[in-house]
Design a protein around this motif. Sequence first.
Motif, PDB file in Angstrom:
ATOM      1  N   LEU A 298      61.771 -21.654 -13.865  1.00  0.00           N
ATOM      2  CA  LEU A 298      61.841 -22.908 -15.076  1.00  0.00           C
ATOM      3  C   LEU A 298      60.205 -22.951 -15.404  1.00  0.00           C
ATOM      4  O   LEU A 298      59.519 -23.223 -16.659  1.00  0.00           O
ATOM      5  N   SER A 299      59.618 -21.711 -14.493  1.00  0.00           N
ATOM      6  CA  SER A 299      57.913 -21.167 -15.227  1.00  0.00           C
ATOM      7  C   SER A 299      58.056 -21.253 -16.642  1.00  0.00           C
ATOM      8  O   SER A 299      57.407 -21.216 -17.410  1.00  0.00           O
ATOM      9  N   ARG A 300      58.807 -19.653 -16.952  1.00  0.00           N
ATOM     10  CA  ARG A 300      59.332 -19.227 -18.401  1.00  0.00           C
ATOM     11  C   ARG A 300      59.589 -20.194 -18.954  1.00  0.00           C
ATOM     12  O   ARG A 300      59.099 -20.333 -19.895  1.00  0.00           O
ATOM     13  N   LEU A 301      59.868 -21.055 -18.587  1.00  0.00           N
ATOM     14  CA  LEU A 301      61.219 -21.854 -19.715  1.00  0.00           C
ATOM     15  C   LEU A 301      59.610 -22.978 -20.367  1.00  0.00           C
ATOM     16  O   LEU A 301      59.657 -22.863 -21.308  1.00  0.00           O
ATOM     17  N   GLN A 302      59.413 -23.676 -18.579  1.00  0.00           N
ATOM     18  CA  GLN A 302      58.046 -24.546 -19.627  1.00  0.00           C
ATOM     19  C   GLN A 302      57.386 -23.721 -20.418  1.00  0.00           C
ATOM     20  O   GLN A 302      56.188 -24.557 -22.003  1.00  0.00           O
ATOM     21  N   ALA A 303      56.497 -22.748 -20.228  1.00  0.00           N
ATOM     22  CA  ALA A 303      55.527 -22.257 -20.753  1.00  0.00           C
ATOM     23  C   ALA A 303      56.573 -21.735 -22.576  1.00  0.00           C
ATOM     24  O   ALA A 303      55.693 -21.829 -23.104  1.00  0.00           O
ATOM     25  N   ARG A 304      57.582 -21.518 -22.819  1.00  0.00           N
ATOM     26  CA  ARG A 304      58.077 -21.467 -24.277  1.00  0.00           C
ATOM     27  C   ARG A 304      58.088 -22.641 -24.713  1.00  0.00           C
ATOM     28  O   ARG A 304      57.317 -22.768 -25.773  1.00  0.00           O
ATOM     29  N   VAL A 305      58.400 -23.811 -23.811  1.00  0.00           N
ATOM     30  CA  VAL A 305      58.573 -25.058 -24.431  1.00  0.00           C
ATOM     31  C   VAL A 305      57.165 -25.141 -24.736  1.00  0.00           C
ATOM     32  O   VAL A 305      56.126 -25.908 -25.930  1.00  0.00           O
ATOM     33  N   LEU A 306      56.034 -25.180 -24.073  1.00  0.00           N
ATOM     34  CA  LEU A 306      54.303 -26.279 -23.788  1.00  0.00           C
ATOM     35  C   LEU A 306      53.462 -25.496 -24.706  1.00  0.00           C
ATOM     36  O   LEU A 306      52.953 -26.117 -25.671  1.00  0.00           O
ATOM     37  N   GLN A 307      53.922 -23.737 -25.174  1.00  0.00           N
ATOM     38  CA  GLN A 307      53.263 -23.008 -26.501  1.00  0.00           C
ATOM     39  C   GLN A 307      53.326 -23.945 -27.937  1.00  0.00           C
ATOM     40  O   GLN A 307      52.530 -23.410 -28.491  1.00  0.00           O
ATOM     41  N   LEU A 308      55.007 -24.601 -28.166  1.00  0.00           N
ATOM     42  CA  LEU A 308      55.109 -25.301 -29.194  1.00  0.00           C
ATOM     43  C   LEU A 308      54.563 -27.039 -29.226  1.00  0.00           C
ATOM     44  O   LEU A 308      54.280 -27.011 -31.121  1.00  0.00           O
ATOM     45  N   VAL A 309      53.857 -26.799 -28.945  1.00  0.00           N
ATOM     46  CA  VAL A 309      53.476 -28.698 -27.974  1.00  0.00           C
ATOM     47  C   VAL A 309      51.811 -27.925 -29.292  1.00  0.00           C
ATOM     48  O   VAL A 309      51.266 -27.409 -29.003  1.00  0.00           O
ATOM     49  N   PRO A 310      51.034 -29.263 -29.974  1.00  0.00           N
ATOM     50  CA  PRO A 310      50.195 -28.873 -30.578  1.00  0.00           C
ATOM     51  C   PRO A 310      48.816 -28.819 -29.633  1.00  0.00           C
ATOM     52  O   PRO A 310      48.552 -29.876 -28.428  1.00  0.00           O
ATOM     53  N   GLY A 311      47.298 -27.783 -29.719  1.00  0.00           N
ATOM     54  CA  GLY A 311      46.820 -27.537 -29.288  1.00  0.00           C
ATOM     55  C   GLY A 311      46.754 -26.415 -27.637  1.00  0.00           C
ATOM     56  O   GLY A 311      46.696 -26.350 -26.595  1.00  0.00           O
ATOM     57  N   LYS A 312      48.658 -26.475 -26.987  1.00  0.00           N
ATOM     58  CA  LYS A 312      49.657 -25.670 -26.824  1.00  0.00           C
ATOM     59  C   LYS A 312      48.727 -25.218 -25.172  1.00  0.00           C
ATOM     60  O   LYS A 312      47.877 -25.152 -24.548  1.00  0.00           O
ATOM     61  N   PRO A 313      48.946 -26.519 -24.672  1.00  0.00           N
ATOM     62  CA  PRO A 313      48.361 -26.901 -23.681  1.00  0.00           C
ATOM     63  C   PRO A 313      49.037 -25.275 -22.040  1.00  0.00           C
ATOM     64  O   PRO A 313      47.955 -25.001 -21.184  1.00  0.00           O
ATOM     65  N   TYR A 314      49.982 -24.487 -22.022  1.00  0.00           N
ATOM     66  CA  TYR A 314      50.184 -23.483 -21.779  1.00  0.00           C
ATOM     67  C   TYR A 314      51.046 -22.753 -22.782  1.00  0.00           C
ATOM     68  O   TYR A 314      52.058 -23.139 -22.852  1.00  0.00           O
TER      69      TYR A 314
END
Length: 320
Positions: free
Chosen positions: A248-264
Amino acid sequence: MRVRKVCILGGTGFVGRHIANRLADTSIEKRVLTRHRERNKHLLPIPNLKLTEGDVHDEKTLLRELEGCDAVINLVGVLNESRKAGEGFEDAHVKLVNKILDAARQAGVKRYLHMSSLGAGPDAPSRYQKTKAQGEAAAREAHGGDLAVTIFQPSVIFGPEDSFLNQFALMLRMAPGIFPLPTPGARFKPVYVGDVAEAFVKSLGDRDTFGQTYQLCGPRVYSLKQLVDYTAELIGTDKLVWGLSDGLSRLQARVLQLVPGKPYTYDNYLSSTVDNICTEDGLASLGISPTALEAVAPAYLGGRTPRGRYDEFRKQAHRG
Protein backbone atom coordinates in the motif's frame (compact mmCIF):
# COMPACT_ATOMS: atom_id res chain seq x y z
CA MET A 1 43.17 28.44 7.15
CA ARG A 2 41.72 31.93 7.24
CA VAL A 3 38.47 32.47 5.36
CA ARG A 4 37.62 36.10 4.62
CA LYS A 5 34.94 35.64 1.96
CA VAL A 6 32.56 32.73 1.36
CA CYS A 7 29.94 32.06 -1.31
CA ILE A 8 26.92 30.10 -0.07
CA LEU A 9 25.09 28.34 -2.90
CA GLY A 10 21.62 27.36 -1.74
CA GLY A 11 22.03 30.09 0.87
CA THR A 12 18.37 31.13 0.78
CA GLY A 13 17.24 27.63 1.74
CA PHE A 14 16.53 26.10 5.13
CA VAL A 15 20.12 25.21 6.10
CA GLY A 16 21.66 28.10 4.17
CA ARG A 17 19.77 30.73 6.16
CA HIS A 18 21.01 29.20 9.40
CA ILE A 19 24.61 29.12 8.20
CA ALA A 20 24.43 32.76 7.11
CA ASN A 21 23.05 33.73 10.51
CA ARG A 22 25.75 31.71 12.31
CA LEU A 23 28.33 33.73 10.38
CA ALA A 24 26.62 37.03 11.22
CA ASP A 25 28.87 37.72 14.20
CA THR A 26 32.05 37.19 12.19
CA SER A 27 33.91 39.49 9.82
CA ILE A 28 33.53 36.97 7.00
CA GLU A 29 31.96 38.39 3.85
CA LYS A 30 29.06 36.29 2.64
CA ARG A 31 27.79 36.02 -0.93
CA VAL A 32 24.42 34.39 -1.53
CA LEU A 33 23.18 33.70 -5.05
CA THR A 34 19.42 33.54 -5.66
CA ARG A 35 17.06 33.42 -8.62
CA HIS A 36 14.62 35.73 -6.82
CA ARG A 37 16.31 38.53 -4.93
CA GLU A 38 13.07 40.26 -3.92
CA ARG A 39 11.76 37.11 -2.25
CA ASN A 40 14.87 36.82 -0.09
CA LYS A 41 15.52 40.40 0.99
CA HIS A 42 14.97 39.30 4.59
CA LEU A 43 18.60 38.09 4.48
CA LEU A 44 19.97 41.58 3.80
CA PRO A 45 20.08 42.70 7.47
CA ILE A 46 22.76 40.03 8.09
CA PRO A 47 26.07 41.92 8.37
CA ASN A 48 28.52 41.59 5.46
CA LEU A 49 26.03 39.69 3.30
CA LYS A 50 25.63 40.38 -0.41
CA LEU A 51 22.53 38.97 -2.10
CA THR A 52 22.91 38.58 -5.87
CA GLU A 53 20.32 37.52 -8.42
CA GLY A 54 21.40 34.92 -10.94
CA ASP A 55 21.14 31.32 -12.13
CA VAL A 56 23.39 28.96 -10.17
CA HIS A 57 23.50 26.58 -13.15
CA ASP A 58 25.06 29.22 -15.43
CA GLU A 59 28.86 28.75 -15.58
CA LYS A 60 29.60 32.44 -16.15
CA THR A 61 27.44 33.43 -13.18
CA LEU A 62 29.16 30.86 -10.97
CA LEU A 63 32.61 32.07 -11.95
CA ARG A 64 31.60 35.69 -11.30
CA GLU A 65 30.28 34.86 -7.84
CA LEU A 66 33.28 32.75 -6.84
CA GLU A 67 35.87 35.32 -7.93
CA GLY A 68 37.69 36.59 -4.85
CA CYS A 69 36.16 33.99 -2.52
CA ASP A 70 38.24 31.82 -0.21
CA ALA A 71 35.51 29.21 0.21
CA VAL A 72 32.29 27.96 -1.33
CA ILE A 73 29.51 26.07 0.47
CA ASN A 74 27.26 23.98 -1.78
CA LEU A 75 23.86 23.24 -0.25
CA VAL A 76 21.88 22.90 -3.48
CA GLY A 77 19.63 19.85 -3.66
CA VAL A 78 16.14 18.76 -4.70
CA LEU A 79 13.96 16.18 -2.92
CA ASN A 80 11.60 15.69 -5.85
CA GLU A 81 12.39 16.01 -9.53
CA SER A 82 10.79 18.65 -11.69
CA ARG A 83 10.73 19.22 -15.43
CA LYS A 84 12.00 22.74 -14.85
CA ALA A 85 15.56 23.39 -16.01
CA GLY A 86 18.09 22.56 -13.31
CA GLU A 87 15.57 20.86 -11.01
CA GLY A 88 16.19 17.24 -11.93
CA PHE A 89 18.29 15.00 -9.66
CA GLU A 90 21.07 14.72 -12.24
CA ASP A 91 21.12 18.48 -12.83
CA ALA A 92 21.18 19.51 -9.16
CA HIS A 93 23.25 16.73 -7.60
CA VAL A 94 25.78 15.83 -10.29
CA LYS A 95 26.11 18.33 -13.13
CA LEU A 96 25.95 21.36 -10.84
CA VAL A 97 28.60 19.93 -8.50
CA ASN A 98 31.00 19.57 -11.42
CA LYS A 99 30.22 23.12 -12.58
CA ILE A 100 30.92 24.49 -9.10
CA LEU A 101 34.18 22.56 -8.77
CA ASP A 102 35.33 23.78 -12.19
CA ALA A 103 34.42 27.38 -11.33
CA ALA A 104 36.17 27.06 -7.95
CA ARG A 105 39.39 25.93 -9.62
CA GLN A 106 39.24 28.75 -12.16
CA ALA A 107 38.52 31.34 -9.47
CA GLY A 108 41.28 30.09 -7.17
CA VAL A 109 38.90 29.06 -4.35
CA LYS A 110 40.77 27.04 -1.73
CA ARG A 111 37.92 25.55 0.29
CA TYR A 112 34.79 23.56 -0.69
CA LEU A 113 32.11 22.34 1.74
CA HIS A 114 29.62 19.90 0.26
CA MET A 115 26.15 18.93 1.46
CA SER A 116 25.44 15.30 0.67
CA SER A 117 22.92 13.01 2.35
CA LEU A 118 22.93 10.06 4.71
CA GLY A 119 22.10 6.96 2.70
CA ALA A 120 23.72 8.23 -0.49
CA GLY A 121 25.44 5.43 -2.36
CA PRO A 122 25.92 4.00 -5.86
CA ASP A 123 23.82 0.96 -4.94
CA ALA A 124 21.13 2.89 -3.06
CA PRO A 125 17.52 2.18 -4.13
CA SER A 126 16.44 5.73 -5.06
CA ARG A 127 17.60 8.11 -7.78
CA TYR A 128 17.88 10.84 -5.15
CA GLN A 129 20.41 8.78 -3.17
CA LYS A 130 22.30 7.58 -6.24
CA THR A 131 22.75 11.06 -7.71
CA LYS A 132 23.73 12.43 -4.30
CA ALA A 133 26.42 9.73 -4.22
CA GLN A 134 27.68 10.77 -7.66
CA GLY A 135 28.00 14.39 -6.59
CA GLU A 136 29.70 13.36 -3.38
CA ALA A 137 32.18 11.23 -5.33
CA ALA A 138 33.03 14.18 -7.60
CA ALA A 139 33.62 16.39 -4.55
CA ARG A 140 35.80 13.76 -2.87
CA GLU A 141 37.86 13.29 -6.04
CA ALA A 142 38.43 17.06 -6.25
CA HIS A 143 40.11 17.15 -2.84
CA GLY A 144 43.83 17.76 -2.89
CA GLY A 145 46.29 20.20 -4.32
CA ASP A 146 44.85 23.69 -4.06
CA LEU A 147 41.31 22.67 -3.02
CA ALA A 148 40.38 21.32 0.42
CA VAL A 149 37.04 19.46 0.51
CA THR A 150 34.80 18.48 3.42
CA ILE A 151 31.59 16.47 2.97
CA PHE A 152 28.55 16.33 5.26
CA GLN A 153 25.95 13.56 5.32
CA PRO A 154 23.02 14.57 7.53
CA SER A 155 20.01 12.49 8.45
CA VAL A 156 16.66 14.21 7.99
CA ILE A 157 16.95 17.79 9.29
CA PHE A 158 14.39 19.35 11.63
CA GLY A 159 13.83 22.87 12.88
CA PRO A 160 11.56 25.88 12.35
CA GLU A 161 10.40 26.07 8.73
CA ASP A 162 11.65 22.54 7.98
CA SER A 163 10.04 20.55 5.18
CA PHE A 164 9.81 17.40 7.29
CA LEU A 165 7.76 17.76 10.47
CA ASN A 166 5.97 20.81 9.10
CA GLN A 167 4.97 18.83 6.02
CA PHE A 168 3.50 16.06 8.14
CA ALA A 169 1.72 18.64 10.31
CA LEU A 170 0.12 20.11 7.19
CA MET A 171 -0.91 16.69 5.87
CA LEU A 172 -2.34 15.71 9.25
CA ARG A 173 -4.49 18.83 9.31
CA MET A 174 -5.77 18.07 5.82
CA ALA A 175 -6.50 14.38 6.53
CA PRO A 176 -10.24 13.62 6.88
CA GLY A 177 -9.95 11.50 10.02
CA ILE A 178 -7.43 8.78 9.31
CA PHE A 179 -3.91 9.60 8.09
CA PRO A 180 -2.48 6.75 5.96
CA LEU A 181 1.29 6.70 6.57
CA PRO A 182 3.66 4.96 4.11
CA THR A 183 6.68 2.98 5.39
CA PRO A 184 5.79 3.51 9.07
CA GLY A 185 8.74 1.41 10.21
CA ALA A 186 11.37 3.50 8.39
CA ARG A 187 14.00 4.60 10.92
CA PHE A 188 15.56 8.04 11.25
CA LYS A 189 17.91 9.86 13.60
CA PRO A 190 16.81 13.47 12.94
CA VAL A 191 19.40 16.23 13.34
CA TYR A 192 18.71 19.83 14.35
CA VAL A 193 19.34 22.45 11.66
CA GLY A 194 21.30 24.59 14.13
CA ASP A 195 23.72 21.70 14.74
CA VAL A 196 24.15 21.16 10.99
CA ALA A 197 24.87 24.86 10.49
CA GLU A 198 27.38 24.80 13.34
CA ALA A 199 29.14 21.81 11.77
CA PHE A 200 29.60 23.75 8.52
CA VAL A 201 30.78 26.92 10.26
CA LYS A 202 33.19 25.06 12.57
CA SER A 203 34.72 23.22 9.62
CA LEU A 204 35.15 26.24 7.37
CA GLY A 205 38.72 27.11 8.33
CA ASP A 206 39.65 24.02 10.36
CA ARG A 207 42.46 22.08 8.67
CA ASP A 208 41.63 18.96 10.69
CA THR A 209 38.39 18.66 8.71
CA PHE A 210 40.05 18.80 5.29
CA GLY A 211 39.35 15.66 3.27
CA GLN A 212 36.91 14.36 5.90
CA THR A 213 33.31 13.16 5.65
CA TYR A 214 30.97 13.74 8.60
CA GLN A 215 27.70 11.90 9.26
CA LEU A 216 25.35 14.20 11.17
CA CYS A 217 22.61 12.77 13.39
CA GLY A 218 20.62 13.67 16.46
CA PRO A 219 20.73 11.77 19.75
CA ARG A 220 17.79 9.40 19.24
CA VAL A 221 16.40 6.90 16.70
CA TYR A 222 12.70 7.10 15.77
CA SER A 223 10.46 5.18 13.44
CA LEU A 224 8.54 7.32 10.97
CA LYS A 225 5.31 6.46 12.78
CA GLN A 226 6.74 7.64 16.10
CA LEU A 227 7.69 10.95 14.49
CA VAL A 228 4.27 11.45 12.92
CA ASP A 229 2.47 10.43 16.13
CA TYR A 230 4.58 12.99 17.99
CA THR A 231 3.76 15.65 15.41
CA ALA A 232 0.05 14.87 15.77
CA GLU A 233 0.35 15.24 19.54
CA LEU A 234 2.11 18.62 19.22
CA ILE A 235 -0.44 20.11 16.83
CA GLY A 236 -3.30 18.85 18.99
CA THR A 237 -5.02 16.46 16.60
CA ASP A 238 -6.51 13.09 17.53
CA LYS A 239 -6.56 11.79 13.96
CA LEU A 240 -5.54 8.16 13.64
CA VAL A 241 -2.13 7.58 12.06
CA TRP A 242 -2.53 4.31 10.15
CA GLY A 243 0.70 2.63 9.08
CA LEU A 244 0.45 1.18 5.58
CA SER A 245 1.85 -2.13 4.42
CA ASP A 246 4.72 -2.13 1.94
CA GLY A 247 2.37 -2.80 -0.98
CA LEU A 248 0.00 0.00 0.00
CA SER A 249 2.97 2.32 0.61
CA ARG A 250 4.11 1.76 -2.97
CA LEU A 251 0.60 2.32 -4.30
CA GLN A 252 0.19 5.54 -2.32
CA ALA A 253 3.55 6.82 -3.61
CA ARG A 254 2.60 6.17 -7.24
CA VAL A 255 -0.71 8.00 -6.74
CA LEU A 256 0.59 10.99 -4.77
CA GLN A 257 3.42 11.69 -7.19
CA LEU A 258 0.74 12.60 -9.72
CA VAL A 259 -0.77 15.20 -7.36
CA PRO A 260 0.30 18.85 -7.90
CA GLY A 261 3.16 19.65 -5.57
CA LYS A 262 4.15 15.96 -5.33
CA PRO A 263 3.66 15.52 -1.56
CA TYR A 264 5.12 12.00 -1.84
CA THR A 265 6.76 10.16 -4.74
CA TYR A 266 7.86 6.65 -5.57
CA ASP A 267 11.46 7.83 -5.29
CA ASN A 268 10.68 9.08 -1.75
CA TYR A 269 9.31 5.62 -0.99
CA LEU A 270 12.49 3.99 -2.26
CA SER A 271 14.64 6.31 -0.13
CA SER A 272 12.66 5.37 2.97
CA THR A 273 13.41 1.66 2.52
CA VAL A 274 16.93 2.36 3.82
CA ASP A 275 17.45 3.34 7.48
CA ASN A 276 18.57 6.95 7.83
CA ILE A 277 20.86 6.37 10.81
CA CYS A 278 24.52 7.34 11.35
CA THR A 279 27.19 4.71 11.82
CA GLU A 280 29.67 7.39 12.98
CA ASP A 281 29.13 10.40 15.25
CA GLY A 282 30.23 13.33 13.12
CA LEU A 283 28.84 15.94 15.53
CA ALA A 284 30.92 14.54 18.39
CA SER A 285 34.02 14.60 16.15
CA LEU A 286 33.41 18.32 15.66
CA GLY A 287 32.79 18.96 19.37
CA ILE A 288 29.05 19.55 18.94
CA SER A 289 26.45 18.17 21.37
CA PRO A 290 23.36 17.07 19.41
CA THR A 291 20.09 18.84 20.14
CA ALA A 292 17.10 16.66 21.04
CA LEU A 293 14.00 16.85 18.84
CA GLU A 294 11.85 17.27 21.95
CA ALA A 295 13.80 20.39 22.92
CA VAL A 296 12.92 22.22 19.69
CA ALA A 297 9.83 20.82 17.96
CA PRO A 298 7.25 21.93 20.57
CA ALA A 299 8.29 25.57 20.03
CA TYR A 300 7.48 25.60 16.32
CA LEU A 301 4.74 22.96 16.15
CA GLY A 302 3.20 23.10 19.61
CA GLY A 303 2.56 26.83 19.34
CA ARG A 304 -0.12 26.06 16.79
CA THR A 305 -2.33 24.19 19.25
CA PRO A 306 -5.03 26.09 21.17
CA ARG A 307 -2.97 25.72 24.36
CA GLY A 308 0.17 26.86 22.57
CA ARG A 309 -1.57 29.90 21.11
CA TYR A 310 -2.95 30.76 24.57
CA ASP A 311 0.56 30.60 26.04
CA GLU A 312 1.82 32.87 23.28
CA PHE A 313 -0.95 35.39 23.99
CA ARG A 314 -0.04 35.32 27.72
CA LYS A 315 3.59 36.05 26.90
CA GLN A 316 2.62 38.89 24.60
CA ALA A 317 0.49 40.32 27.40
CA HIS A 318 3.47 39.97 29.82
CA ARG A 319 1.46 37.65 32.05
CA GLY A 320 3.39 34.40 31.51
